[in-house]
Design a protein around this motif. Structure first.
Motif, short mmCIF file in Angstrom:
data_model
loop_
_atom_site.label_atom_id
_atom_site.label_comp_id
_atom_site.label_asym_id
_atom_site.label_seq_id
_atom_site.Cartn_x
_atom_site.Cartn_y
_atom_site.Cartn_z
N TYR A 53 -42.36 67.07 93.05
CA TYR A 53 -42.10 68.29 92.28
C TYR A 53 -42.50 69.54 93.07
O TYR A 53 -41.74 70.51 93.17
CB TYR A 53 -42.87 68.27 90.96
N TYR A 54 -43.72 69.50 93.63
CA TYR A 54 -44.19 70.67 94.35
C TYR A 54 -43.50 70.84 95.70
O TYR A 54 -43.41 71.96 96.22
CB TYR A 54 -45.71 70.62 94.51
N GLY A 55 -43.00 69.77 96.26
CA GLY A 55 -42.17 69.88 97.47
C GLY A 55 -40.89 70.64 97.17
O GLY A 55 -40.48 71.54 97.93
N TYR A 56 -40.23 70.29 96.06
CA TYR A 56 -39.03 71.02 95.65
C TYR A 56 -39.35 72.49 95.39
O TYR A 56 -38.58 73.39 95.75
CB TYR A 56 -38.45 70.40 94.37
N GLY A 71 -37.77 75.76 97.22
CA GLY A 71 -37.10 76.76 96.39
C GLY A 71 -37.69 78.15 96.57
O GLY A 71 -36.95 79.14 96.63
N PHE A 72 -39.02 78.24 96.67
CA PHE A 72 -39.67 79.54 96.81
C PHE A 72 -39.30 80.18 98.14
O PHE A 72 -38.99 81.38 98.21
CB PHE A 72 -41.19 79.38 96.71
N ILE A 73 -39.29 79.39 99.22
CA ILE A 73 -38.90 79.93 100.53
C ILE A 73 -37.45 80.36 100.51
O ILE A 73 -37.08 81.40 101.07
CB ILE A 73 -39.17 78.88 101.63
N PHE A 129 -39.90 89.51 92.40
CA PHE A 129 -40.98 88.61 92.79
C PHE A 129 -42.02 88.49 91.68
O PHE A 129 -42.53 87.40 91.41
CB PHE A 129 -41.64 89.12 94.08
N LEU A 130 -42.33 89.61 91.04
CA LEU A 130 -43.32 89.60 89.97
C LEU A 130 -42.85 88.71 88.81
O LEU A 130 -43.58 87.82 88.36
CB LEU A 130 -43.57 91.02 89.48
N LEU A 131 -41.62 88.95 88.34
CA LEU A 131 -41.13 88.21 87.18
C LEU A 131 -40.91 86.74 87.51
O LEU A 131 -41.17 85.86 86.68
CB LEU A 131 -39.83 88.85 86.68
N ILE A 179 -47.76 79.56 97.10
CA ILE A 179 -47.26 80.92 97.22
C ILE A 179 -48.18 81.77 98.10
O ILE A 179 -47.72 82.46 99.01
CB ILE A 179 -47.13 81.56 95.82
N LEU A 180 -49.48 81.68 97.87
CA LEU A 180 -50.39 82.57 98.61
C LEU A 180 -50.46 82.23 100.10
O LEU A 180 -50.51 83.13 100.94
CB LEU A 180 -51.77 82.60 97.97
#
Length: 717
Positions: free
Chosen positions: A16-19, A23-25, A49-51, A223-224
């Motif tokens: 899940y976190y790999g996906y 997706g975030f990148i 980005f905030l939302l 994210i960070l």
């Protein structure tokens, strides 16, 4: 949960976190392409980005909502080590690590490494001294440990109050970081940004407690760390042609030395206090930071600005001071550096919101592994922070300092319009309407350092060439005074003329956030950093709010006041206290009492002088009793706060030049001495408690037997 079930669960969450990472990148790259090729407005990018990130945190919070007590307080004790390591890393790497640590290194150079060495070294102490033993103990909170180990509710309540004080100080620093980020990248007022950010925190911690917080923190770590590494890597390639900033910033340090010498910022000079003692100033030489109360002065000015008050700031005080040699000169000695590093290290091992993370793993073995994973995930950011500071300082010294104000880069105007920096050359007064001077100029006028005379009566300030007015004063047209120096009115920006709204000197909290602007990178990169900074601040705030809420609802109310309280009552009270703590933190964040890293250092000093000694002796010394623990926590905290407050307001109050940031170094020995002396002078612990300690010190086996022992001990109930 069986071993096979744990393996299946771990693999599913990894997928899940790999996906999510991919997706975030992908979304970040899409935003970058839309900005570069389609001209997507920057404010829209900031809001996107905030939302997007807030929607993610809210989704995890909703999916993780629970009314099961184990899940609410300790995430069901089934978090795999690698994910607990990521959650601990996010919990740990707060706004201080993400935003302020590189800024601190930017400001004070070598001396700032005390933060990196202390914060990292603390995890070694955690692995060796606390993690396996606390996991075997297997309860909900650190006051739970104190209550069971020291046999009484009085010790538990004292520990709960200490946890509230430490966590509230820490969470206030995170709220400040949230407000700064929102102000810059979304364009809202600082306080509105604080409210928006805390709303995101509450969605997670309010609904699902530690379960929601843990799984949100895993996403926040991804994210960070992505947001932290990408911009500095781009900057490294831009400046050095090498994609590993951790290995290439030596070139930046060499260039900084050259620039400082050219601009007269680095030189060896004789101490104004100790004849014959020479101190090398500049960015790289160690132990050259003096003591001052500039943070306290800034805080009072913030209070006056925010609330319309008229409180007189404390008189400016700095050491060394040639006019007051009796105050001493501690530059060039390592005492402050070592004290701060020790407090950060011991405070790391004593922070309640970090210690409870080891309750959330399935076993003692997993607790050891999770510390190792935590250290690795933290290392990725900490190893990079010095590069951030060096590259940013290089760029500012090269492209900003020494330039005419009219020719400064565009980013300086952007940040000035947002009120985040101030250009403090008096040339900016030329043509300004009398009575409408900037706040920093009004402060000089009120102090008598600048006098405005509208000689021609046109209602505006007209400047002319500088001239010496005698008696240590200068004149430049219609302004005069001791602050009117030739360099101050030449229209050329000096390093000390880069300031902030309520104080002198550039704000270290802006360094990481401004790096993309300084390097001329697309706004999307800056928005990515903002998302990472928010993730860092919110993830830590999540954990801290849960600690505060559990201290009130679980340790004080349920364990002490009303042991028969229903499960629903306890959870409702816990959620209510999360909201109350968030509101209090927002109010405390208004005056910005210090840099984020400084406020966090206060929390660490308090943790080092309360929880570290009581947990350490509670595990390794059977003779320690409740009276000793109570005396130690109260005495250690009192001494720390006393030294902290006095040195913060007046740096002349010091021992060996140690600042308020390292005040825990005085509270710690007091706490240990009190625990030992009072324990020896009073009745020894019961046989049941001593048996509990014996069992606790064998962390090879898991906690089933320990739980039964605690359940049989009436004082723990």
């Amino acid at each position: 949960m069986s071993t096979s079930a744990q393996s299946v669960f771990r693999n599913r969450m990894a997928r899940y976190y790999g996906y999510f990472t991919i997706g975030f990148i992908a979304v970040s790259l899409l935003m970058l392409l839309l900005e570069v090729f389609a001209g997507l407005p920057t404010q829209l990018i900031g809001w996107a980005f905030l939302l997007l990130t807030f929607a993610l945190y809210a989704t995890i919070g909703v999916l993780s909502r629970t009314k099961v007590l184990d899940e609410y307080y300790v995430a069901g004790r089934n978090v795999p080590a690698v994910f607990n390591g990521m959650a601990t890393g996010a919990d740990w790497m707060s706004a201080a690590s993400f935003i302020s640590m590189a800024g601190t290194l930017w400001l004070i150079g070598y001396d700032g490494l005390a933060y990196i060495m202390g914060w990292t070294g603390g995890y070694v102490l955690l692995a060796l001294l606390f993690a396996p033993y606390l996991r075997k103990f297997g309860q909900y909170t650190i006051p739970d440990f104190v209550g069971a180990r020291f046999g009484g509710n009085t010790a538990r309540v004292v520990a709960a109050i200490c946890a509230i004080i430490v966590s509230l100080t820490y969470v206030t620093a995170q709220v400040v970081g949230v407000g700064i980020i929102m102000q810059r990248f979304v364009g809202v007022d600082y306080m509105i940004g604080v409210i928006l950010g805390l709303s995101g925190v509450l969605v997670c911690s309010f609904l699902g407690g530690m379960k929601a917080v843990t799984w949100t923190q895993v996403a926040q770590y991804i994210i960070l760390i992505t947001a932290y590494l990408i911009p500095v890597t781009a900057l490294s390639i831009q400046l050095t042609g090498f994609p590993l900033p951790q290995l290439s910033y030596g070139q930046a340090l060499q260039r900084i030395q050259v620039l400082e010498q050219e601009q007269g910022l680095s030189k060896a000079s004789e101490s104004p206090v100790v004849p014959g003692k020479f101190v090398t100033s500049g960015y790289i030489p160690p132990f050259n930071e003096g003591l001052s109360n500039v943070a306290a002065i800034d805080a009072v000015r913030q209070l006056n600005t925010q609330f319309g008050l008229n409180v007189t700031p404390p008189a400016a005080q700095a050491i060394p001071d040639a006019n007051k040699p009796e105050l001493g000169d501690w530059r060039g000695t390592p005492w402050n550096f070592l004290a701060l590093m020790a407090c950060l290290m011991l405070g790391t091992a004593g922070l309640p919101h970090i210690l409870i993370r080891f309750y959330t793993v399935p076993s003692v073995r997993e607790s050891r592994l999770s510390v190792g994973w935590s250290l690795f995930f933290i290392f990725l950011l900490y190893f990079t922070a010095p590069a951030y500071a060096a590259f940013s300082r290089w760029q500012i010294l090269e492209n900003v300092v020494g330039k005419e104000i009219s020719q400064l880069p565009e980013w300086t105007s952007t940040w000035a319009r947002n009120g985040l920096i101030v250009i403090r050359d008096l040339k900016v007064l030329d043509g300004v309407e009398v009575g409408k001077e900037p706040t920093w100029v009004k402060n000089l006028i009120n102090a008598g350092s600048v006098v405005v005379e509208d000689a021609n009566g046109n209602g505006r300030i007209d400047l002319a060439a500088w001239e010496d007015a005698g008696d240590g004063k200068g004149r430049a047209g219609e302004i005069s005074g001791s602050a009117v120096t030739k360099a101050r009115v030449d229209g050329i920006l000096q390093l000390n003329e880069l300031g902030r709204t309520a104080g002198d000197g550039i704000d270290g909290d802006l360094v990481v956030l401004s790096t993309p602007d300084i390097a001329g990178l697309p706004f999307t990169i800056g928005a990515l950093i903002a998302a990472g900074g928010l993730a860092a601040a919110l993830s830590t705030a999540d954990g801290l709010l849960v600690v505060i809420a559990s201290a009130v609802a679980h340790d004080i109310y349920f364990r002490t006041i009303n042991p028969k309280a229903s499960l629903n009552t306890r959870i409702v009270l816990g959620k209510t206290m999360i909201v109350v703590a968030a509101v209090i933190a927002a109010l405390l964040a208004i005056p910005r009492l210090a840099l984020i890293a400084q406020m966090v250092a206060w929390a660490f000093s308090m943790a080092a002088s309360t929880f570290f000694p009581v947990v350490l002796l509670g595990i390794f010394w059977k003779r320690a009793n409740g009276a000793g623990a109570i005396a130690g926590m109260i005495g250690g905290l009192a001494v720390t706060i006393f030294y902290m407050a006095n040195n913060y307001l007046n740096p002349a109050f010091n021992v060996l030049g140690i600042s308020h940031l390292g005040s825990g170094i005085f509270g710690l020995p007091v706490a240990i001495i009190l625990i030992v002396v009072v324990s020896l002078l009073t009745k020894e612990p019961s046989k049941e408690i001593q048996d509990l300690v014996e069992n606790l010190r064998n962390p090879i086996t898991d906690d089933e037997g320990m739980t039964k022992m605690i359940d049989k001990m009436a004082p723990a109930k």
